[in-house]
Design an enzyme around this catalytic site. Structure first.
Site, PDB file in Angstrom:
ATOM      1  N   GLU A  29      -7.265   8.362   6.426  1.00  4.88           N
ATOM      2  CA  GLU A  29      -7.520   9.014   7.714  1.00  4.88           C
ATOM      3  C   GLU A  29      -8.023  10.452   7.592  1.00  4.88           C
ATOM      4  OE1 GLU A  29      -4.150   8.622  10.293  1.00  4.88           O
ATOM      5  OE2 GLU A  29      -4.239   6.438  10.309  1.00  4.88           O
ATOM      6  N   TYR A  75      -4.140   1.502  15.801  1.00  2.11           N
ATOM      7  CA  TYR A  75      -2.932   1.650  16.601  1.00  2.11           C
ATOM      8  C   TYR A  75      -3.179   1.506  18.099  1.00  2.11           C
ATOM      9  CZ  TYR A  75      -0.423   3.245  12.471  1.00  2.11           C
ATOM     10  OH  TYR A  75       0.168   3.307  11.230  1.00  2.11           O
ATOM     11  N   ARG A 122       0.852  -1.186   0.000  1.00  3.22           N
ATOM     12  CA  ARG A 122       0.000   0.000   0.000  1.00  3.22           C
ATOM     13  C   ARG A 122       0.891   1.240   0.000  1.00  3.22           C
ATOM     14  NH1 ARG A 122      -2.534   3.032   4.782  1.00  3.22           N
ATOM     15  NH2 ARG A 122      -3.797   4.543   3.663  1.00  3.22           N
ATOM     16  N   GLU A 143      -3.203  -0.245   8.143  1.00  2.00           N
ATOM     17  CA  GLU A 143      -2.005   0.158   8.884  1.00  2.00           C
ATOM     18  C   GLU A 143      -2.087  -0.403  10.292  1.00  2.00           C
ATOM     19  OE1 GLU A 143      -1.049   4.358   9.171  1.00  2.00           O
ATOM     20  OE2 GLU A 143      -1.534   4.656   7.053  1.00  2.00           O
ATOM     21  N   HIS A 148      -2.925  10.870   0.752  1.00  2.00           N
ATOM     22  CA  HIS A 148      -2.343  10.655   2.088  1.00  2.00           C
ATOM     23  C   HIS A 148      -1.682  11.969   2.494  1.00  2.00           C
ATOM     24  CE1 HIS A 148      -0.811   7.295   4.947  1.00  2.00           C
ATOM     25  NE2 HIS A 148      -0.544   8.456   5.522  1.00  2.00           N
ATOM     26  N   ASN A 202      -7.046   1.750   9.919  1.00  2.00           N
ATOM     27  CA  ASN A 202      -5.738   1.896  10.538  1.00  2.00           C
ATOM     28  C   ASN A 202      -5.951   1.780  12.034  1.00  2.00           C
ATOM     29  OD1 ASN A 202      -4.808   2.348   7.986  1.00  2.00           O
ATOM     30  ND2 ASN A 202      -4.345   4.528   8.289  1.00  2.00           N
TER      31      ASN A 202
END
Ligand code: FCB
Length: 463
Positions: free
Chosen positions: A168, A298, A79, A368, A123, A296
């Site tokens: 995002e 985290y 990606r 991600e 991005h 994504n």
């Protein structure tokens, strides 16, 4: 007991993820126009180490070496993002053949190695000329993004079939236009919601534009979602967790997957200059059918509503976006990465279940997941056991999601190689591969060798 990719579906996408401004460098060649990050990195104090993406990983010139490293790792997917200002220097008009040419060569090099390209169209590196006209606060930027997306799909549809419109949008809207810690560095309070709305509309314009150019395209969008907990069982804390869930997760999930803004978020936002004139009018466009959702993941937020008068709330507590006033994220004692982000592998299941509940048939990807640690290079090796463990635990959470029947289709590690980590500059390393910024030498870390061993890639031999 051994645990490897054979425990997953054969067509599961295993990849690494990167973003143009973080790795490419070569910011002034082949007709690339300036982006908002070129300008922002020049603002004194904006970037922790005062550095820029001018060189970064020099990937624009070294991409063949980086593709070879991916082949050594054994990934079957990659990606990356396409820099809008390489395609249209000022965000409008015909395509720049040199910019398209770079992404064509990259995609062809990937395909030769059996690696499927997953291209993100935005991005965060908006052409500076569009920011001069108001950036994402302007509705016209959404229209321009739709046009650009269609042009790229027309040019590259023979080598790229998997598209991600935005990465995002929460960060673009609220770090870019509310807290100002990301480009373009604006602090506009409730006006930042206009950026959120126009990003969503841009996504809604891009999806049909890509499909018009390439009818069999596979199109999705990537959101950053957080596992959410209330600090205590008190009604105030539980309501705080609901609010932060609304303002981070559901404010983007719901318009895209359910065709409307969450009513409780609209109520929470209350008075202010919210959204565009009539956001509901755009609802159907924003909910254009997608083929997958990228997540994504985290960390987890543990939310408390401190008693009135507590000083550590809102911005001071790291909650810098409108609607988060009076709330606080608390330290529960969980281990943290160098970013300060609490480590909760099981929280990945929470966010997958959150998305899955809206649309049980929608394929999901973890686009991600990864961690920063203060790596040390000793005798030519980086023994990053903490990162290796982080990744292993999150890969196991993917297995748990599949076991629960969630249609998870792939997992991308953030990131291939250490790179420019936005406001942190080069002071945070997330890579499977270490980069010596003075020589551009790449060295696969222990975490990378572990991933290669898991995938059966050549570099896993010593893992
Ligand atoms: C995400 C970004 C990515 C990277 C990681 C650490 O929010 O999408 O570019 O910076 O965080």
């Amino acid at each position: 007991m051994s645990f490897d990719r054979r425990d997953f579906p054969a067509d599961f996408a295993w990849g690494t993820a990167t973003a143009s401004y973080q790795i490419e460098g070569a910011t002034d060649v082949d007709g690339r126009g300036p982006s908002i990050w070129d300008a922002f990195t020049r603002v004194p104090g904006a970037i922790a180490d005062g550095r820029t993406g001018d060189l970064a990983d020099d990937h624009y010139r070294r991409f063949r070496e980086d593709v070879a490293i991916m082949a050594d790792l054994g990934v079957n997917a990659y990606r990356f993002s396409i820099a809008w200002p390489r395609i249209q220097a000022d965000g409008t008009g015909p395509v720049n053949p040199a910019g398209i040419g770079f992404y064509r060569e990259l995609s062809e090099a990937l395909l030769e190695r059996g690696i499927t390209p997953y291209a993100t169209l935005y991005h965060w590196d908006l052409p500076g000329a569009l920011e001069d006209r108001g950036g994402w606060l302007e509705r016209d930027t959404a229209e321009r993004f739709g046009d650009y997306s269609g042009l790229v799909a027309t040019e590259l549809g023979d080598v790229i079939t998997h598209w991600i419109t935005l990465n995002e949008p929460w960060c673009s809207a609220f770090l870019g236009y509310a807290s100002g810690v990301h480009a373009p560095g604006k602090r506009l309070g409730s006006l930042s919601s206009h950026a959120a709305h126009h990003l969503l509309l841009g996504h809604g314009r891009a999806v049909p534009a890509i499909r018009a150019a390439q009818p069999d395209a596979t199109v999705g969008v990537t959101l950053n979602l957080y596992s959410m907990r209330a600090a205590t069982d008190s009604a105030a804390d539980r309501d705080g967790a609901r609010r932060i869930d609304g303002l981070t997760n559901r404010i983007f999930l719901e318009p895209i997957l359910a065709g409307h803004y969450p009513p409780d978020v609209i109520t929470d936002l209350g008075e202010g200059e919210w959204f565009d004139r009539n956001p509901a009018a755009d609802a159907a466009d924003i909910a254009a059918p997608i083929d997958f959702l990228g997540i994504n993941y985290y960390s987890r937020h543990t939310v408390a509503a401190p008693p009135l008068g507590s000083s550590v709330t809102g911005a001071a507590a790291g909650l810098t976006y409108p609607g988060s006033e009076g709330l606080q994220l608390v330290d529960t004692g969980a281990d943290r990465t160098q970013m300060g982000w609490p480590i909760h592998p099981e929280g990945m299941l929470d966010v997958l279940e959150l998305a899955h509940a809206y649309r049980p048939d929608l394929p999901l990807y973890i686009t991600e997941n990864g961690s920063a640690y203060p790596d040390a290079m000793v005798d030519g090796e980086v023994e990053d056991e903490d990162r290796r463990r982080y990744l292993e635990q999150h890969v196991m959470a993917c297995a748990a999601a599949l076991h629960k029947g969630i249609p998870l289709k792939g997992y991308f590690v953030w990131t291939l190689a250490d790179n420019f980590e936005w406001a942190w500059g080069y002071s945070r390393r997330f890579g499977l591969v270490h980069v010596d910024y003075s020589t551009q030498k790449r060295t696969i870390k222990r975490s990378g060798r572990w991933f290669a061993a898991f995938l059966g890639g050549p570099a896993g031999g010593a893992g």
